[in-house]
Design a protein around this motif. Structure first.
Motif, PDB file in Angstrom:
ATOM      1  N   ALA A   1       0.827  -1.211   0.000  1.00 36.31           N
ATOM      2  CA  ALA A   1       0.000   0.000   0.000  1.00 36.31           C
ATOM      3  C   ALA A   1       0.859   1.257   0.000  1.00 36.31           C
ATOM      4  O   ALA A   1       0.546   2.249  -0.669  1.00 36.31           O
ATOM      5  N   PHE A   2       1.954   1.224   0.738  1.00 36.16           N
ATOM      6  CA  PHE A   2       2.864   2.369   0.811  1.00 36.16           C
ATOM      7  C   PHE A   2       3.472   2.663  -0.555  1.00 36.16           C
ATOM      8  O   PHE A   2       3.544   3.818  -0.983  1.00 36.16           O
ATOM      9  N   ILE A   3       3.892   1.632  -1.262  1.00 28.42           N
ATOM     10  CA  ILE A   3       4.454   1.811  -2.608  1.00 28.42           C
ATOM     11  C   ILE A   3       3.416   2.428  -3.540  1.00 28.42           C
ATOM     12  O   ILE A   3       3.719   3.323  -4.336  1.00 28.42           O
ATOM     13  N   ALA A   4       2.170   1.968  -3.424  1.00 31.98           N
ATOM     14  CA  ALA A   4       1.099   2.503  -4.275  1.00 31.98           C
ATOM     15  C   ALA A   4       0.899   3.996  -4.029  1.00 31.98           C
ATOM     16  O   ALA A   4       0.784   4.787  -4.974  1.00 31.98           O
ATOM     17  N   ILE A   5       0.862   4.409  -2.759  1.00 30.09           N
ATOM     18  CA  ILE A   5       0.655   5.820  -2.427  1.00 30.09           C
ATOM     19  C   ILE A   5       1.794   6.683  -2.972  1.00 30.09           C
ATOM     20  O   ILE A   5       1.575   7.736  -3.572  1.00 30.09           O
ATOM     21  N   VAL A   6       3.026   6.236  -2.755  1.00 32.59           N
ATOM     22  CA  VAL A   6       4.195   7.005  -3.190  1.00 32.59           C
ATOM     23  C   VAL A   6       4.207   7.172  -4.707  1.00 32.59           C
ATOM     24  O   VAL A   6       4.416   8.276  -5.235  1.00 32.59           O
ATOM     25  N   THR A   7       3.972   6.090  -5.432  1.00 35.98           N
ATOM     26  CA  THR A   7       4.046   6.172  -6.888  1.00 35.98           C
ATOM     27  C   THR A   7       2.895   6.985  -7.476  1.00 35.98           C
ATOM     28  O   THR A   7       3.082   7.704  -8.463  1.00 35.98           O
ATOM     29  N   MET A   8       1.717   6.909  -6.876  1.00 40.00           N
ATOM     30  CA  MET A   8       0.607   7.726  -7.366  1.00 40.00           C
ATOM     31  C   MET A   8       0.881   9.205  -7.142  1.00 40.00           C
ATOM     32  O   MET A   8       0.553  10.045  -7.987  1.00 40.00           O
ATOM     33  N   ALA A   9       1.481   9.549  -6.013  1.00 34.14           N
ATOM     34  CA  ALA A   9       1.820  10.951  -5.745  1.00 34.14           C
ATOM     35  C   ALA A   9       2.865  11.453  -6.738  1.00 34.14           C
ATOM     36  O   ALA A   9       2.741  12.547  -7.304  1.00 34.14           O
ATOM     37  N   LEU A  10       3.895  10.652  -6.984  1.00 34.37           N
ATOM     38  CA  LEU A  10       4.961  11.062  -7.902  1.00 34.37           C
ATOM     39  C   LEU A  10       4.471  11.158  -9.343  1.00 34.37           C
ATOM     40  O   LEU A  10       4.950  11.994 -10.111  1.00 34.37           O
ATOM     41  N   SER A  11       3.518  10.317  -9.706  1.00 37.92           N
ATOM     42  CA  SER A  11       3.032  10.323 -11.089  1.00 37.92           C
ATOM     43  C   SER A  11       2.379  11.647 -11.458  1.00 37.92           C
ATOM     44  O   SER A  11       2.328  12.014 -12.637  1.00 37.92           O
ATOM     45  N   LEU A  12       1.870  12.374 -10.477  1.00 39.04           N
ATOM     46  CA  LEU A  12       1.239  13.664 -10.746  1.00 39.04           C
ATOM     47  C   LEU A  12       2.264  14.690 -11.193  1.00 39.04           C
ATOM     48  O   LEU A  12       1.929  15.682 -11.841  1.00 39.04           O
TER      49      LEU A  12
ATOM     50  N   VAL B   1     -10.629  10.202  -4.896  1.00 36.97           N
ATOM     51  CA  VAL B   1     -11.374   8.940  -4.810  1.00 36.97           C
ATOM     52  C   VAL B   1     -10.546   7.781  -5.356  1.00 36.97           C
ATOM     53  O   VAL B   1     -10.435   6.723  -4.729  1.00 36.97           O
ATOM     54  N   LEU B   2      -9.938   7.973  -6.520  1.00 39.16           N
ATOM     55  CA  LEU B   2      -9.159   6.905  -7.140  1.00 39.16           C
ATOM     56  C   LEU B   2      -7.922   6.551  -6.321  1.00 39.16           C
ATOM     57  O   LEU B   2      -7.531   5.377  -6.249  1.00 39.16           O
ATOM     58  N   THR B   3      -7.316   7.546  -5.683  1.00 42.56           N
ATOM     59  CA  THR B   3      -6.148   7.276  -4.844  1.00 42.56           C
ATOM     60  C   THR B   3      -6.519   6.398  -3.659  1.00 42.56           C
ATOM     61  O   THR B   3      -5.821   5.423  -3.338  1.00 42.56           O
ATOM     62  N   VAL B   4      -7.618   6.731  -3.000  1.00 42.56           N
ATOM     63  CA  VAL B   4      -8.060   5.950  -1.837  1.00 42.56           C
ATOM     64  C   VAL B   4      -8.441   4.530  -2.259  1.00 42.56           C
ATOM     65  O   VAL B   4      -8.030   3.539  -1.633  1.00 42.56           O
ATOM     66  N   VAL B   5      -9.224   4.406  -3.324  1.00 41.49           N
ATOM     67  CA  VAL B   5      -9.665   3.083  -3.794  1.00 41.49           C
ATOM     68  C   VAL B   5      -8.468   2.228  -4.185  1.00 41.49           C
ATOM     69  O   VAL B   5      -8.368   1.048  -3.802  1.00 41.49           O
TER      70      VAL B   5
END
Length: 478
Positions: free
Chosen positions: A113-124, A212-216
């Motif tokens: 889950a941590f990897i998912a959060i970090v990569t989604m933030a960086l992708s922006l 919403v997509l980040t949380v899901v």
């Protein structure tokens, strides 16, 4: 017994959707040609369609040749997005940062889950940065002996930036193109005008969808990760997660002095910093960052500073270049396709106008986001290029949006949100990440397919519901 030989029983123990996704990934990896073939096929299909629409062979061939180089500025801009992202992620300070944050998770599922959060933030900020950083973070966590993390689930989580959120941030190719008149084909400017970030990615509706997509995505990444007793680690897959970028070799010749000295780096950074200060002082910061040249310039200079020595920077750049081959080869074809689609017949009807009339006839203002979202997602599986595909779709999609009085900025966001969906099961954009992780597409696509099953209905609903809150305004033609 090798991992491949022992993988089947584990796959059969997963849920039905994961098993189907794994089989589909193996099939697509075996049978799907290179993405270039899809781009070339698009040229042929559009050329034939233009001939059927009434354009002469002379007009079609001339349009293809004239349009082939029309996207060169945008092509180079997208190449620099990839290079700057890789250069930053592979710099020594960022590598040390990765090692530090890799110590934060307390469980295997928490790590995913941590990897998912970090990569989604960086992708922006930069989609290429999110891929490389996410892959290196997954490897760093996989080195830890105090927790058992499923390496396949971690790899899928590292892909969530490109598979979910990248096109909703400043990394969006479509939003960047629409905000930069100098990068747009003339035919597209006449349909859409210039659409600033305030009307696309900075709409509150867009940011709500992003939240919403980040949380899901994070929740799915956490709950779909196998428990420690079922986790397949990097070592079980025969992967040495401790691989690091080799240090600089010692200077051997006097002529290499400046390559190893930070003096040149500091001078260039000072010049760049002075220009950036003036740029942001003279413009609203949103307008400044909307300029893709400014965006790439700042990231590239940051990468140079982080590497400190020019030789280290050049080594990282050389490693990044192979990842740009698809952009360099495919984007000219997309430029040719756009020119063919907008070429007029003797009766004054281009193929783009015909398609716009068709989509206008089957849509209403309310149904447009859902229908176009589904269409864009389906096309995205066969043409995996955010910016290039937008150039293909935009002439007729945006013309239809004008006729149906759909908010033009939201039409761009419909494309952005839907375009990311096929990335979750298409191996094309996975390639840079797979190279970092040392795995194959079929190892992670089962987990990304599970994300797709949830994302598709959620994205379509949000595109429809949030689109109802926006009011159409005519395009501003510069």
């Amino acid at each position: 017994m090798s991992f491949e030989a022992g993988a089947k029983p584990r796959a059969e123990g997963e849920n039905l959707l994961a098993r189907i996704a794994l089989r589909f990934a193996a099939w697509s990896e075996h049978w799907f040609p290179d993405a270039f073939i899809f781009a070339a096929a698009a040229v042929v299909v559009v050329a034939v369609a233009a001939l059927v629409n009434g354009a002469s062979a002379a007009v079609v061939t001339k349009s293809f040749g004239d349009g082939f180089w029309s996207l060169i500025p945008f092509t180079m801009q997208q190449v620099m997005v990839v290079i700057s992202g890789y250069v930053i992620a592979s710099s020594p300070p960022v590598a040390r940062l990765i090692d530090r944050i890799a110590a934060l998770p307390r469980s295997g599922r928490g790590a995913v889950a941590f990897i998912a959060i970090v990569t989604m933030a960086l992708s922006l900020i930069n989609w290429a940065l999110s891929l490389v950083f996410g892959g290196l973070l997954a490897r760093a966590i996989a080195e830890r002996e105090d927790l058992k993390m499923d390496y396949r689930a971690a790899g899928a989580a590292a892909y969530m930036g490109l598979g979910c959120t990248w096109a909703l941030g400043v990394s969006s190719s479509a939003a960047q193109l629409q905000a930069n008149a100098g990068a747009m084909p003339k035919a597209l400017i006449e349909i859409t005008g210039v659409i600033p970030f305030t009307q696309t990615i900075f709409l509150w509706q867009s940011m709500a969808m992003l939240a919403v997509l980040t949380v899901v995505s994070t929740l799915i990444a956490y709950w779909s990760a196998p428990s420690p007793s079922r986790a397949v680690t990097a070592s079980m897959m025969g992967i040495d997660a401790a691989t690091r970028t080799p240090p600089l070799r010692p200077r051997e010749r006097p002529g290499e002095y400046l390559e190893y000295s930070p003096a040149i780096t500091l001078l260039l950074a000072a010049l760049a910093g002075g220009w950036l200060i003036q740029e942001f002082a003279a413009k609203n910061w949103i307008l400044a960052i909307s300029n893709l040249n400014t965006y790439n310039f700042g990231l590239l200079m940051l990468g140079l500073l982080l590497h400190w020595r020019p030789r280290s920077f050049l080594n990282a750049t050389a490693k990044a270049v192979p990842a740009t081959v698809g952009i360099l080869i495919q984007f000219p074809l997309y430029g040719g396709v756009t020119a063919i689609m907008t070429a007029m017949t003797p009766e004054g009807h281009s193929l783009a106008l015909r398609l716009a009339e068709f989509f206008s006839s089957i849509n209403t203002r309310e149904s447009f986001p859902v229908v176009m979202g589904l269409y864009s997602a389906a096309l995205g599986f066969f043409i995996p290029s955010g910016g290039g595909k937008w150039v293909l779709e935009a002439p007729y999609v945006m013309q239809a949006a004008n006729e149906l009085k759909v908010h033009l900025g939201w039409a761009v966001q419909v494309y952005n949100a839907a375009e990311a969906l096929p990335n979750l099961i298409n191996p094309f954009f996975m390639l840079p990440l797979l190279g970092v992780l040392g795995v194959k597409a079929r190892d992670i696509v089962g987990f990304t397919a599970l994300q797709l099953a949830f994302h598709l209905p959620i994205v379509l609903f949000l595109l429809w519901a949030l689109g109802l809150t926006l009011v159409y305004t005519p395009p501003v033609i510069p």
